[in-house]
Design a protein around this motif. Structure first.
Motif, PDB file in Angstrom:
ATOM      1  N   PRO A  99     -26.552 -43.463  -7.558  1.00 58.20           N
ATOM      2  CA  PRO A  99     -26.511 -44.992  -7.172  1.00 58.20           C
ATOM      3  C   PRO A  99     -25.110 -45.036  -7.342  1.00 58.20           C
ATOM      4  CG  PRO A  99     -28.214 -44.590  -8.902  1.00 58.20           C
ATOM      5  CD  PRO A  99     -26.963 -43.334  -8.221  1.00 58.20           C
ATOM      6  N   GLY A 100     -24.465 -45.756  -6.336  1.00 57.10           N
ATOM      7  CA  GLY A 100     -22.824 -46.503  -6.383  1.00 57.10           C
ATOM      8  C   GLY A 100     -21.899 -45.709  -6.057  1.00 57.10           C
ATOM      9  N   ALA A 101     -21.927 -44.065  -6.283  1.00 59.23           N
ATOM     10  CA  ALA A 101     -21.213 -43.593  -5.267  1.00 59.23           C
ATOM     11  C   ALA A 101     -20.567 -43.539  -4.190  1.00 59.23           C
ATOM     12  CB  ALA A 101     -21.963 -41.870  -5.763  1.00 59.23           C
ATOM     13  N   GLY A 102     -21.770 -44.282  -3.289  1.00 65.47           N
ATOM     14  CA  GLY A 102     -20.913 -44.497  -2.218  1.00 65.47           C
ATOM     15  C   GLY A 102     -19.892 -45.119  -1.808  1.00 65.47           C
ATOM     16  N   VAL A 103     -19.527 -45.876  -2.623  1.00 68.13           N
ATOM     17  CA  VAL A 103     -18.519 -46.571  -2.516  1.00 68.13           C
ATOM     18  C   VAL A 103     -17.182 -46.606  -2.416  1.00 68.13           C
ATOM     19  CG1 VAL A 103     -19.585 -48.912  -3.718  1.00 68.13           C
ATOM     20  CG2 VAL A 103     -17.641 -46.826  -4.682  1.00 68.13           C
ATOM     21  N   ALA A 104     -17.273 -44.860  -3.053  1.00 70.19           N
ATOM     22  CA  ALA A 104     -15.466 -44.445  -2.338  1.00 70.19           C
ATOM     23  C   ALA A 104     -15.739 -43.721  -0.355  1.00 70.19           C
ATOM     24  CB  ALA A 104     -15.945 -42.826  -3.253  1.00 70.19           C
ATOM     25  N   LEU A 105     -16.249 -43.684  -0.505  1.00 71.11           N
ATOM     26  CA  LEU A 105     -16.488 -43.535   0.916  1.00 71.11           C
ATOM     27  C   LEU A 105     -16.139 -45.097   2.060  1.00 71.11           C
ATOM     28  CD1 LEU A 105     -19.476 -41.728   1.778  1.00 71.11           C
ATOM     29  CD2 LEU A 105     -17.832 -40.673   1.026  1.00 71.11           C
ATOM     30  N   ALA A 106     -15.789 -45.985   1.526  1.00 72.60           N
ATOM     31  CA  ALA A 106     -16.048 -46.709   1.888  1.00 72.60           C
ATOM     32  C   ALA A 106     -13.476 -46.950   2.163  1.00 72.60           C
ATOM     33  CB  ALA A 106     -16.025 -47.936   1.608  1.00 72.60           C
ATOM     34  N   PRO A 107     -12.993 -47.221   2.792  1.00 73.95           N
ATOM     35  CA  PRO A 107     -13.526 -48.456   4.570  1.00 73.95           C
ATOM     36  C   PRO A 107     -14.286 -47.751   6.075  1.00 73.95           C
ATOM     37  CG  PRO A 107     -11.730 -48.570   3.984  1.00 73.95           C
ATOM     38  CD  PRO A 107     -11.249 -47.983   2.891  1.00 73.95           C
ATOM     39  N   ALA A 108     -12.953 -45.644   5.562  1.00 66.86           N
ATOM     40  CA  ALA A 108     -13.756 -44.824   6.155  1.00 66.86           C
ATOM     41  C   ALA A 108     -14.915 -44.457   6.824  1.00 66.86           C
ATOM     42  CB  ALA A 108     -12.831 -43.448   5.775  1.00 66.86           C
ATOM     43  N   TYR A 109     -16.194 -45.428   6.174  1.00 72.62           N
ATOM     44  CA  TYR A 109     -17.393 -44.656   6.667  1.00 72.62           C
ATOM     45  C   TYR A 109     -18.058 -46.241   6.181  1.00 72.62           C
ATOM     46  CZ  TYR A 109     -17.320 -39.555   7.260  1.00 72.62           C
ATOM     47  OH  TYR A 109     -16.071 -38.608   7.667  1.00 72.62           O
ATOM     48  N   THR A 110     -18.961 -46.157   7.014  1.00 76.53           N
ATOM     49  CA  THR A 110     -20.253 -47.347   7.131  1.00 76.53           C
ATOM     50  C   THR A 110     -21.451 -46.924   7.030  1.00 76.53           C
ATOM     51  OG1 THR A 110     -19.965 -47.640   9.108  1.00 76.53           O
ATOM     52  CG2 THR A 110     -18.854 -49.221   8.262  1.00 76.53           C
ATOM     53  N   ARG A 111     -22.198 -47.326   5.958  1.00 78.97           N
ATOM     54  CA  ARG A 111     -23.638 -47.415   5.812  1.00 78.97           C
ATOM     55  C   ARG A 111     -24.814 -48.148   6.661  1.00 78.97           C
ATOM     56  NH1 ARG A 111     -25.809 -46.785  -0.125  1.00 78.97           N
ATOM     57  NH2 ARG A 111     -27.520 -47.142  -0.375  1.00 78.97           N
ATOM     58  N   SER A 112     -25.428 -47.173   6.825  1.00 81.78           N
ATOM     59  CA  SER A 112     -26.236 -47.566   8.151  1.00 81.78           C
ATOM     60  C   SER A 112     -27.630 -46.650   7.966  1.00 81.78           C
ATOM     61  CB  SER A 112     -26.168 -47.584   9.650  1.00 81.78           C
ATOM     62  OG  SER A 112     -25.807 -46.405   9.881  1.00 81.78           O
ATOM     63  N   HIS A 113     -28.798 -47.399   8.391  1.00 81.57           N
ATOM     64  CA  HIS A 113     -30.217 -46.197   8.265  1.00 81.57           C
ATOM     65  C   HIS A 113     -30.488 -45.791   6.449  1.00 81.57           C
ATOM     66  CE1 HIS A 113     -30.272 -45.606  11.727  1.00 81.57           C
ATOM     67  NE2 HIS A 113     -28.797 -45.714  12.636  1.00 81.57           N
ATOM     68  N   ASP A 114     -30.409 -47.220   5.841  1.00 80.50           N
ATOM     69  CA  ASP A 114     -30.484 -46.996   4.326  1.00 80.50           C
ATOM     70  C   ASP A 114     -32.036 -46.467   4.235  1.00 80.50           C
ATOM     71  OD1 ASP A 114     -30.328 -47.553   1.857  1.00 80.50           O
ATOM     72  OD2 ASP A 114     -29.311 -49.105   1.745  1.00 80.50           O
ATOM     73  N   GLY A 115     -32.303 -45.656   3.444  1.00 85.75           N
ATOM     74  CA  GLY A 115     -33.226 -44.767   2.758  1.00 85.75           C
ATOM     75  C   GLY A 115     -33.887 -45.233   1.304  1.00 85.75           C
ATOM     76  N   GLY A 116     -32.458 -45.960   1.083  1.00 87.87           N
ATOM     77  CA  GLY A 116     -32.854 -46.378   0.013  1.00 87.87           C
ATOM     78  C   GLY A 116     -33.319 -45.806  -1.642  1.00 87.87           C
ATOM     79  N   PRO A 117     -33.508 -46.142  -2.867  1.00 85.62           N
ATOM     80  CA  PRO A 117     -33.632 -45.390  -3.884  1.00 85.62           C
ATOM     81  C   PRO A 117     -34.557 -44.915  -4.210  1.00 85.62           C
ATOM     82  CG  PRO A 117     -33.044 -48.477  -4.470  1.00 85.62           C
ATOM     83  CD  PRO A 117     -34.103 -47.747  -3.011  1.00 85.62           C
ATOM     84  N   HIS A 118     -34.622 -43.170  -4.950  1.00 85.26           N
ATOM     85  CA  HIS A 118     -35.098 -42.450  -4.794  1.00 85.26           C
ATOM     86  C   HIS A 118     -35.134 -41.804  -6.511  1.00 85.26           C
ATOM     87  CE1 HIS A 118     -35.308 -42.150  -1.055  1.00 85.26           C
ATOM     88  NE2 HIS A 118     -36.091 -41.203  -0.527  1.00 85.26           N
ATOM     89  N   HIS A 119     -36.285 -41.466  -6.778  1.00 80.15           N
ATOM     90  CA  HIS A 119     -36.758 -40.677  -8.578  1.00 80.15           C
ATOM     91  C   HIS A 119     -36.141 -39.308  -7.998  1.00 80.15           C
ATOM     92  CE1 HIS A 119     -36.704 -44.685 -10.139  1.00 80.15           C
ATOM     93  NE2 HIS A 119     -38.068 -44.768  -9.585  1.00 80.15           N
ATOM     94  N   LYS A 120     -35.679 -38.825  -8.709  1.00 76.61           N
ATOM     95  CA  LYS A 120     -35.573 -36.836  -8.844  1.00 76.61           C
ATOM     96  C   LYS A 120     -36.528 -36.866 -10.077  1.00 76.61           C
ATOM     97  CE  LYS A 120     -31.681 -34.942  -6.649  1.00 76.61           C
ATOM     98  NZ  LYS A 120     -32.977 -34.359  -5.830  1.00 76.61           N
ATOM     99  N   MET A 121     -38.055 -36.603 -10.162  1.00 76.71           N
ATOM    100  CA  MET A 121     -38.682 -35.873 -11.072  1.00 76.71           C
ATOM    101  C   MET A 121     -38.989 -34.990 -11.872  1.00 76.71           C
ATOM    102  SD  MET A 121     -42.015 -38.991 -10.524  1.00 76.71           S
ATOM    103  CE  MET A 121     -41.921 -39.056 -11.988  1.00 76.71           C
ATOM    104  N   ALA A 122     -39.333 -34.003 -12.529  1.00 81.26           N
ATOM    105  CA  ALA A 122     -39.617 -32.943 -13.038  1.00 81.26           C
ATOM    106  C   ALA A 122     -40.720 -32.933 -13.420  1.00 81.26           C
ATOM    107  CB  ALA A 122     -38.236 -32.083 -13.739  1.00 81.26           C
ATOM    108  N   LEU A 123     -41.627 -31.706 -13.730  1.00 83.46           N
ATOM    109  CA  LEU A 123     -42.648 -31.259 -13.969  1.00 83.46           C
ATOM    110  C   LEU A 123     -42.060 -31.606 -15.992  1.00 83.46           C
ATOM    111  CD1 LEU A 123     -45.356 -31.222 -13.955  1.00 83.46           C
ATOM    112  CD2 LEU A 123     -45.158 -28.753 -14.139  1.00 83.46           C
ATOM    113  N   ALA A 124     -42.634 -31.693 -16.731  1.00 85.38           N
ATOM    114  CA  ALA A 124     -42.704 -31.736 -18.388  1.00 85.38           C
ATOM    115  C   ALA A 124     -44.042 -30.849 -19.182  1.00 85.38           C
ATOM    116  CB  ALA A 124     -42.117 -32.948 -19.258  1.00 85.38           C
ATOM    117  N   GLY A 125     -44.110 -30.501 -19.098  1.00 91.64           N
ATOM    118  CA  GLY A 125     -44.863 -28.951 -19.586  1.00 91.64           C
ATOM    119  C   GLY A 125     -45.640 -28.288 -18.486  1.00 91.64           C
ATOM    120  N   GLU A 126     -47.015 -27.894 -18.919  1.00 92.46           N
ATOM    121  CA  GLU A 126     -48.137 -27.424 -17.923  1.00 92.46           C
ATOM    122  C   GLU A 126     -48.521 -29.041 -16.811  1.00 92.46           C
ATOM    123  OE1 GLU A 126     -48.704 -24.049 -17.180  1.00 92.46           O
ATOM    124  OE2 GLU A 126     -46.849 -23.944 -18.707  1.00 92.46           O
ATOM    125  N   PRO A 127     -48.892 -28.354 -15.744  1.00 95.31           N
ATOM    126  CA  PRO A 127     -49.331 -29.766 -14.958  1.00 95.31           C
ATOM    127  C   PRO A 127     -50.383 -29.817 -15.454  1.00 95.31           C
ATOM    128  CG  PRO A 127     -49.807 -27.417 -13.973  1.00 95.31           C
ATOM    129  CD  PRO A 127     -48.703 -27.098 -15.471  1.00 95.31           C
TER     130      PRO A 127
END
Length: 268
Positions: A99-127
């Motif tokens: 989150p927020g890292a994309g600002v380092a690409l401006a102004p060379a790049y513009t952001r479009s087709h936003d896929g939105g915020p996502h979570h990374k999840m990991a399995l804790a223990g057995e399913p």
């Protein structure tokens, strides 16, 4: 040369391309769950399609295995890495960025087709919870492709993923109605990333996606220690199902397409 230009040149000088898988694995294993996809990309399965850059302990991966390249840069201290990477990036690319890292690409790049915020999840223990499903193989590809066309046409599926043997499906009246598979499966690095989970629209609301994902997790536990997945932050139903299986959030990131604004030099 002004101060900004000198600073950019200093950052670029500290950026280097990395070709040593052992070096990359050591950095990525500092947060294995966050970087499961990248660890999987060290396998021969994906390695030929990857380009890696390092600035300090920060890493960026450009994956070239699709028509539109994908940039992955996750974790902290990404600003200088991405700033130095700007002249080397394709004109158009999809990105998974902290989150927020994309600002380092401006102004060379513009952001479009936003896929939105996502979570990374990991399995804790057995399913946890009920599990149901049978392994799918290459012979099931036509039926699987038809299911994705009906239920998940925007998914990212490659036949090579099915060839791993890590796809599980549920049938009703002889018809495939639910599936869970992998985007990444690496017994070498002991990581996996679940993907391509869907249920036929006519069979939703029965908990089949949860059941088939749990069954896949039991299967993946035989060969991998870290099982992860990505989910859109606003997909409450999917998040609830993954919570019941035992997944927890281990990180956040944003998906978006970036297009050159024409302010930099040549790019591929």
């Amino acid at each position: 040369m002004d101060g900004v230009g000198r600073a950019c040149d200093t950052i670029a000088a500290m950026l280097r391309s990395v070709h040593d898988r052992a070096e990359l694995a050591a950095l990525l294993r500092k947060d294995t769950a966050l970087h499961a996809y990248e660890l999987g990309d060290l396998d021969d399965f994906f390695w030929p399609y990857t380009t890696w850059y390092r600035h300090g302990d920060a890493l960026a991966l450009i994956y070239h295995g699709q028509p539109v390249p994908t940039l992955l840069a996750l974790g902290g201290r990404l600003g200088d890495l991405l700033t130095g990477l700007v002249p080397l990036l394709p004109r158009t690319f999809y990105a998974h960025l902290s989150p927020g890292a994309g600002v380092a690409l401006a102004p060379a790049y513009t952001r479009s087709h936003d896929g939105g915020p996502h979570h990374k999840m990991a399995l804790a223990g057995e399913p946890q919870g009920p599990a149901e499903g049978d392994p799918l193989g290459v012979a099931d590809e036509p039926e699987l492709t038809a299911l994705y066309a009906r239920a998940y046409p925007e998914n990212w599926f490659d036949r090579r993923m099915l060839e791993t043997g890590q796809y599980v499906g549920i049938r009703r009246a002889g018809r495939l109605v639910a599936v869970a598979g992998v985007h990444v499966w690496s017994p070498t690095y002991r990581v996996s990333a679940i993907g391509n989970v869907t249920t036929d629209p006519e069979h939703r609301g029965q908990g089949l996606a949860q059941r088939v994902t749990a069954a896949l997790c039991h299967r993946l536990r035989e060969t991998t220690d870290v099982i992860t997945l990505n989910v859109k932050a606003d997909n409450a139903a999917a998040r609830a199902a993954y919570d019941r299986i035992g997944f927890t959030i281990v990180g956040d990131y944003e998906e978006a397409t970036y297009v050159s604004a024409g302010t930099e030099g040549s790019r591929t």
